[in-house]
Design a protein around this motif. Structure first.
Motif, PDB file in Angstrom:
ATOM      1  N   ALA A   3     -55.778 132.486  95.796  1.00  0.00           N
ATOM      2  CA  ALA A   3     -57.063 133.149  95.585  1.00  0.00           C
ATOM      3  C   ALA A   3     -57.015 134.014  94.328  1.00  0.00           C
ATOM      4  O   ALA A   3     -57.439 135.163  94.316  1.00  0.00           O
ATOM      5  N   GLU A  17     -64.079 144.901 102.517  1.00  0.00           N
ATOM      6  CA  GLU A  17     -65.136 144.196 101.811  1.00  0.00           C
ATOM      7  C   GLU A  17     -65.730 145.013 100.671  1.00  0.00           C
ATOM      8  O   GLU A  17     -66.592 144.553  99.955  1.00  0.00           O
ATOM      9  N   SER A  52     -56.397 128.407  97.951  1.00  0.00           N
ATOM     10  CA  SER A  52     -57.508 129.320  98.207  1.00  0.00           C
ATOM     11  C   SER A  52     -58.116 129.014  99.557  1.00  0.00           C
ATOM     12  O   SER A  52     -57.801 128.002 100.193  1.00  0.00           O
ATOM     13  N   GLY A  53     -59.016 129.879 100.001  1.00  0.00           N
ATOM     14  CA  GLY A  53     -59.844 129.569 101.138  1.00  0.00           C
ATOM     15  C   GLY A  53     -60.964 128.634 100.739  1.00  0.00           C
ATOM     16  O   GLY A  53     -61.101 128.246  99.569  1.00  0.00           O
ATOM     17  N   ARG A 104     -64.018 129.415 100.788  1.00  0.00           N
ATOM     18  CA  ARG A 104     -65.075 130.218 100.165  1.00  0.00           C
ATOM     19  C   ARG A 104     -64.420 131.416  99.506  1.00  0.00           C
ATOM     20  O   ARG A 104     -63.514 132.030 100.069  1.00  0.00           O
ATOM     21  N   ASP A 105     -64.858 131.744  98.290  1.00  0.00           N
ATOM     22  CA  ASP A 105     -64.268 132.872  97.577  1.00  0.00           C
ATOM     23  C   ASP A 105     -65.298 133.435  96.618  1.00  0.00           C
ATOM     24  O   ASP A 105     -65.749 132.746  95.697  1.00  0.00           O
ATOM     25  N   ASP A 106     -65.670 134.682  96.838  1.00  0.00           N
ATOM     26  CA  ASP A 106     -66.656 135.330  95.970  1.00  0.00           C
ATOM     27  C   ASP A 106     -66.018 135.957  94.737  1.00  0.00           C
ATOM     28  O   ASP A 106     -66.729 136.379  93.823  1.00  0.00           O
ATOM     29  N   ALA A 126     -60.942 129.816 105.780  1.00  0.00           N
ATOM     30  CA  ALA A 126     -60.439 131.011 105.100  1.00  0.00           C
ATOM     31  C   ALA A 126     -61.352 131.370 103.944  1.00  0.00           C
ATOM     32  O   ALA A 126     -62.015 130.502 103.358  1.00  0.00           O
ATOM     33  N   GLU A 127     -61.344 132.649 103.585  1.00  0.00           N
ATOM     34  CA  GLU A 127     -62.076 133.116 102.415  1.00  0.00           C
ATOM     35  C   GLU A 127     -61.080 133.654 101.390  1.00  0.00           C
ATOM     36  O   GLU A 127     -60.132 132.930 101.043  1.00  0.00           O
ATOM     37  N   HIS A 128     -61.256 134.886 100.918  1.00  0.00           N
ATOM     38  CA  HIS A 128     -60.427 135.362  99.814  1.00  0.00           C
ATOM     39  C   HIS A 128     -58.981 135.670 100.224  1.00  0.00           C
ATOM     40  O   HIS A 128     -58.122 135.805  99.355  1.00  0.00           O
ATOM     41  N   SER A 129     -58.723 135.791 101.511  1.00  0.00           N
ATOM     42  CA  SER A 129     -57.367 136.120 101.965  1.00  0.00           C
ATOM     43  C   SER A 129     -56.884 135.085 102.976  1.00  0.00           C
ATOM     44  O   SER A 129     -56.841 135.358 104.178  1.00  0.00           O
ATOM     45  N   ASP A 175     -56.702 135.286 106.948  1.00  0.00           N
ATOM     46  CA  ASP A 175     -57.748 134.543 107.662  1.00  0.00           C
ATOM     47  C   ASP A 175     -57.190 133.370 108.453  1.00  0.00           C
ATOM     48  O   ASP A 175     -57.624 133.104 109.583  1.00  0.00           O
TER      49      ASP A 175
END
Length: 295
Positions: free
Chosen positions: A139, A180, A234-235, A237-239, A263-266, A270
């Protein structure tokens, strides 16, 4: 500002100080269980506003796969000492710290950096790749963070220059969950643990590394010339760095590419079990002469 910490390492792990040529760093080390052959050693670098504890759910599964792990608080992060001037956290300084940490571990290591930790890991590899067997960017993208995350980091930096750290924490709590708000990195632990970690981290470290995240240049071309195998994980989804950017970076590096569903950013927090399986599969597939693979 330093507060007392209450942290229980994962079962089988131990918290200790890693003595290096550049000072001592707080680490959590997880050995391989009895009866499991050790296949390698991994140095784990956390992200912005993060700490070694962020890898707590990942270290046990990696140990079961045969990988001893050393998760590090960087200088000025949580339980590692740091100075109060931002110059101490210049990117080359942090990169040299990583080289010193790898040397202190005593063997060539697989290097993994999450988010900001990935960009610090990249800088270390560009200074000297020889202490490392591979580089995994978890990420962690090719250049500066997204516009929305830049706004969050700038808000945090502005608050740190105007308020006490306790006041900043209370403001973060008022805005929403601390994992967040105020930076791209997530965190593991209850509210008291996350508060202690934030208050332990030197404001100068947050100011300097936050500025770096908002201005990081694209160094993928330089990295692609380094003779190491790469993994971009990465997950789904990642913003902080949108997935198309990570996909493109992976292609440029001729790296293995892993997207962890759910998973997202972590991904380490996650979805630790599938993340550990993906990491172990990458490392298991490496030979001493391996350069890299698309995947």
């Amino acid at each position: 500002m330093t507060t007392s910490t209450v942290f229980t390492p994962p079962p089988g792990a131990r918290a200790r100080r890693l003595t290096t040529s550049r000072g001592e760093f707080a680490v959590v080390e997880m050995p391989v269980p009895a009866g499991v052959e050790e296949r390698g050693v991994v140095l784990l670098l956390p992200g912005y506003t993060g700490s070694k504890e962020d890898f707590g759910l990942l270290q046990g599964p990696l140990a079961d796969h045969g990988y001893r792990t050393v998760a590090v608080d960087g200088r000025g992060q949580n339980e590692s000492e740091g100075r109060d001037d931002e110059a101490a956290y210049a990117r080359p300084e942090l990169a040299r710290d990583v080289l010193a940490q790898a040397a202190a571990v005593g063997t060539r290591v697989h290097l993994l950096g999450h988010s900001l930790g990935g960009q610090i890991a990249r800088a270390a590899v560009l200074l000297d790749h020889t202490p490392f067997r591979s580089l995994t960017l978890m990420a962690s993208g090719p250049a500066r963070i997204s516009d929305s995350q830049q706004q969050r980091v700038r808000l945090l930096r502005e608050a740190l220059t105007a308020l006490t750290q306790v006041e900043v924490w209370e403001a973060i709590r008022a805005m929403g969950p601390p994992e967040e708000v105020g930076g791209p990195a997530g965190g593991i632990g209850d509210q008291a643990q996350l508060r202690r970690r934030f208050l332990n981290t030197r404001p100068a470290q947050l100011l300097a590394t936050g500025r770096q995240l908002c201005a990081e240049p694209d160094r993928v071309g330089e990295l692609a010339a380094v003779p190491l195998p790469f993994h971009v994980l990465s997950g789904a989804r990642d913003d902080t760095w949108p997935l198309p950017l990570l996909d493109e970076m992976s292609t440029r590096l001729r790296a293995r590419r892993t997207v962890v569903p759910g998973a997202e950013h972590s991904p380490n927090a996650d979805q630790p079990l599938p993340t550990a399986r993906a990491l172990a599969a990458f490392w298991d597939g490496l030979g001493e002469g391996f350069r890299g693979t698309a995947g």
